[in-house]
Write a protein that holds these residues in place. Structure first.
Motif, short mmCIF file in Angstrom:
data_model
loop_
_atom_site.label_atom_id
_atom_site.label_comp_id
_atom_site.label_asym_id
_atom_site.label_seq_id
_atom_site.Cartn_x
_atom_site.Cartn_y
_atom_site.Cartn_z
N UNK A 155 0.84 -1.19 0.13
CA UNK A 155 0.23 -0.01 0.12
C UNK A 155 0.82 1.32 -0.16
N UNK A 156 2.03 1.11 0.79
CA UNK A 156 2.85 2.21 0.94
C UNK A 156 3.41 2.75 -0.47
N UNK A 157 3.92 1.48 -1.15
CA UNK A 157 4.39 1.72 -2.34
C UNK A 157 3.42 2.38 -3.46
N UNK A 158 2.37 1.91 -3.40
CA UNK A 158 1.11 2.77 -4.21
C UNK A 158 1.13 4.09 -3.82
N UNK A 159 1.20 4.36 -2.59
CA UNK A 159 0.86 5.48 -2.37
C UNK A 159 2.01 6.50 -2.46
N UNK A 160 3.29 5.99 -2.51
CA UNK A 160 4.34 6.81 -3.06
C UNK A 160 4.48 7.41 -4.39
N UNK A 161 3.93 6.09 -5.08
CA UNK A 161 3.71 6.61 -6.91
C UNK A 161 2.38 7.54 -7.02
N UNK A 162 1.47 7.52 -6.41
CA UNK A 162 0.46 8.43 -6.51
C UNK A 162 0.81 9.83 -5.86
N UNK A 163 1.95 10.00 -5.00
CA UNK A 163 2.36 11.09 -4.33
C UNK A 163 3.35 11.88 -5.53
N UNK A 164 3.72 11.32 -6.55
CA UNK A 164 4.42 12.02 -7.56
C UNK A 164 3.47 12.51 -8.71
N UNK A 165 2.16 12.30 -8.30
CA UNK A 165 1.05 13.03 -9.18
C UNK A 165 1.21 12.59 -10.47
#
Length: 250
Positions: A155-165
């Motif tokens: 979940x954290x890895x997906x969150x990091x990817x989304x944080x790059x917009x």
């Protein structure tokens, strides 16, 4: 039709091994598109070509019409293309709070002093909190990532990817290795990804693929076998023979 991501005649060799064969994919803007195929079909190689980890031997890659075929990895991220990995690439000693804070700060041009920005910028703090909540990480936000259950790490890895917009997000087997008891959160997060983000999913779990995708491309031996809506792909006799099995989603 507006295309978010396109490959044209994409070829890749490793010595005498032909991994992708004149592969042409059209990923529509806003799509939930799945790329499936048996082990060794070349799926992860395609992701590595799209993101610049590998260079194609022939063909082109277009991101929203822009040729990114020779663009380095970091420039592709800045241009709106992000990914996750089969095996997560997280910092084990950082907490989810710090990890997402680093990603948000880096995107906004403050990666060099992200630990200061996290405490002083209300906009950065708000975005971090939003991502922690969206990806079910508030309860573990101060735990070192290396100690988290594997489902939380995914979940954290997906969150990091989304944080790059990103405008285009490539998910490389997001549920791989996640215990059954933790899969619900993964499935829910993937299903609820922002609709303004185009998603290309690679996944072996057919329940996830058929519940998520509005279009499926089937890759076999590096070449496109079949492409179409999920119901059409599920009925295709070639797909049943080489991958899904005769009874799958009939």
């Amino acid at each position: 039709m507006t295309l978010a991501l396109q490959t044209i005649g994409l070829d890749k060799h490793f010595g005498g091994l032909h991994v992708t064969r004149s592969l042409s994919l059209n990923i529509e803007a806003g799509a939930r598109h799945a790329l499936i195929g048996p082990n060794g079909a070349g799926k992860t190689t395609v992701i590595n070509l799209l993101t610049g980890v590998l260079k194609p031997d022939a063909g082109r890659i277009l991101l929203e019409g822009q040729d990114i075929s020779t663009m380095p990895v970091h420039r592709r991220v800045l241009s709106g293309l992000s990914r996750t990995f089969q095996i997560n690439q997280l910092y084990a000693d950082l907490t989810p709070l710090e990890t997402i804070g680093l990603a948000v700060s880096e995107r906004s041009g403050h990666g060099g002093d992200w630990w200061r920005r996290m405490g002083t910028r209300a906009d950065i703090n708000g975005e971090i909190a939003e991502n922690l909540a969206r990806f079910h990480l508030l309860d573990v936000m101060n735990e070192p990532t290396g100690r988290l259950p594997y489902g939380k790490q995914r979940l954290l890895e997906i969150a990091v990817a989304i944080a790059t917009k990103p405008r285009v997000l490539l998910l490389d087997e997001p549920a791989a290795g996640v215990p059954e008891s933790e899969r619900h959160d993964i499935l829910a997060v993937v299903a609820n990804l922002p609709r303004d983000v185009t998603v290309l999913l690679i996944e072996h779990d057919m329940d996830l693929v058929f519940s998520f995708a509005d279009r499926i491309s089937v890759l076999v031996s590096g070449a496109l076998l079949v492409e179409g809506p999920p119901a059409e792909v599920a009925r295709d006799p070639q797909v049943k023979a080489v991958y899904l099995g005769e009874d799958a989603h009939a």
